[in-house]
Write a protein that holds these residues in place. Sequence first.
Motif, PDB file in Angstrom:
ATOM      1  N   ARG A 135      -2.540  -1.652 -11.060  1.00  0.00           N
ATOM      2  CA  ARG A 135      -1.602  -1.699  -9.919  1.00  0.00           C
ATOM      3  C   ARG A 135      -1.442  -0.319  -9.298  1.00  0.00           C
ATOM      4  NH1 ARG A 135       1.689  -5.777  -8.302  1.00  0.00           N
ATOM      5  NH2 ARG A 135       3.420  -4.449  -7.673  1.00  0.00           N
ATOM      6  N   ARG A 139      -2.327   0.583  -5.496  1.00  0.00           N
ATOM      7  CA  ARG A 139      -1.332   1.207  -4.610  1.00  0.00           C
ATOM      8  C   ARG A 139      -1.847   2.532  -4.059  1.00  0.00           C
ATOM      9  NH1 ARG A 139       2.839   0.678  -8.228  1.00  0.00           N
ATOM     10  NH2 ARG A 139       4.067  -1.202  -7.991  1.00  0.00           N
ATOM     11  N   ASN A 169      -1.592 -11.121 -10.906  1.00  0.00           N
ATOM     12  CA  ASN A 169      -0.407 -10.269 -11.054  1.00  0.00           C
ATOM     13  C   ASN A 169      -0.581  -8.882 -10.460  1.00  0.00           C
ATOM     14  OD1 ASN A 169       1.503 -12.051 -12.387  1.00  0.00           O
ATOM     15  ND2 ASN A 169      -0.112 -12.181 -13.921  1.00  0.00           N
ATOM     16  N   VAL A 170      -1.822  -8.431 -10.342  1.00  0.00           N
ATOM     17  CA  VAL A 170      -2.015  -7.082  -9.791  1.00  0.00           C
ATOM     18  C   VAL A 170      -1.674  -7.052  -8.299  1.00  0.00           C
ATOM     19  CG1 VAL A 170      -4.469  -7.106  -9.111  1.00  0.00           C
ATOM     20  CG2 VAL A 170      -3.506  -5.061 -10.136  1.00  0.00           C
ATOM     21  N   LEU A 174       2.148  -6.878  -3.122  1.00  0.00           N
ATOM     22  CA  LEU A 174       1.319  -5.939  -2.354  1.00  0.00           C
ATOM     23  C   LEU A 174       0.675  -6.737  -1.223  1.00  0.00           C
ATOM     24  CD1 LEU A 174      -0.495  -3.916  -5.198  1.00  0.00           C
ATOM     25  CD2 LEU A 174       1.499  -3.230  -3.869  1.00  0.00           C
TER      26      LEU A 174
END
Length: 248
Positions: A135, A139, A169-170, A174
């Motif tokens: 993650r 980001r 989930n990553v 986002l």
Amino acid sequence: MRIDVVFGGAALTPSEVQGRVVAVIDVLRASTSIAAALANGARAVIPLESPDDAVTRAKTLERSDVLLAGERKMLPIPGFDLGNSPREFTREVVEGKTVLITTTNGTPAIANTQGARDVVIASYVNYTAVLAMLRAALRGGADITVVCAGRDKQFALEDAGCAGRYVSNVVKRLAGIELNDAAQACSLIDRKYGDQIVRLFEASEHGRALRDAGFGEDLTACAAVDSYPVIPLYQDRQITKLGPDRER
Ligand code: MLT
């Protein structure tokens, strides 16, 4: 940013990993065993292509510091110290040791990631720790490739399910992350099985083969989410854990 899942790590091409953050998954059992070894204090795990390579490398090191590990056709390699069952990589056995490991699909997949920006070894047992690292990379603007080692250069259900849990989930909260078709399919597989990870394994060809070969307890060990919370990083042809003594 994008996340691509690719299957059959032994057939990986440089363009699939070049400059990317790569997660390699061989959840039954190589990536799980590597996490277990590092969590239990192994100094490093060195993935090697063949049993001969492992023996040759061992000769360059102090024998008492080294463990030879791995499998062929799921079984321990004659003359080696350990097989490829994560349950063998206990603290008593591996602490302070360098583990030289060769497996059928997992170690070739790891070796094929040359050119990647960072390579992490992922599984269920180190899920939350590796997810946090991925993650942060996403980001920071990195593209991610999840390499499913698979079986004999082919799709493997257990690796796809594990990859799907990471993919789903990553990307949470986002925006604008593109997924290739394989990544989307993996998410669907993860959604189908949810927390029934042993059921996922038992549905897979390799999971059934392991059970038939007497390694049924390994399925439970490989399904134990977060039981070995380490981030194993592959760099300079060896895997060490990210931690206070190893910052990126
Ligand atoms: C592999 O690398 O093919 C696997 O880890 C095989 C196994 O289950 O030992």
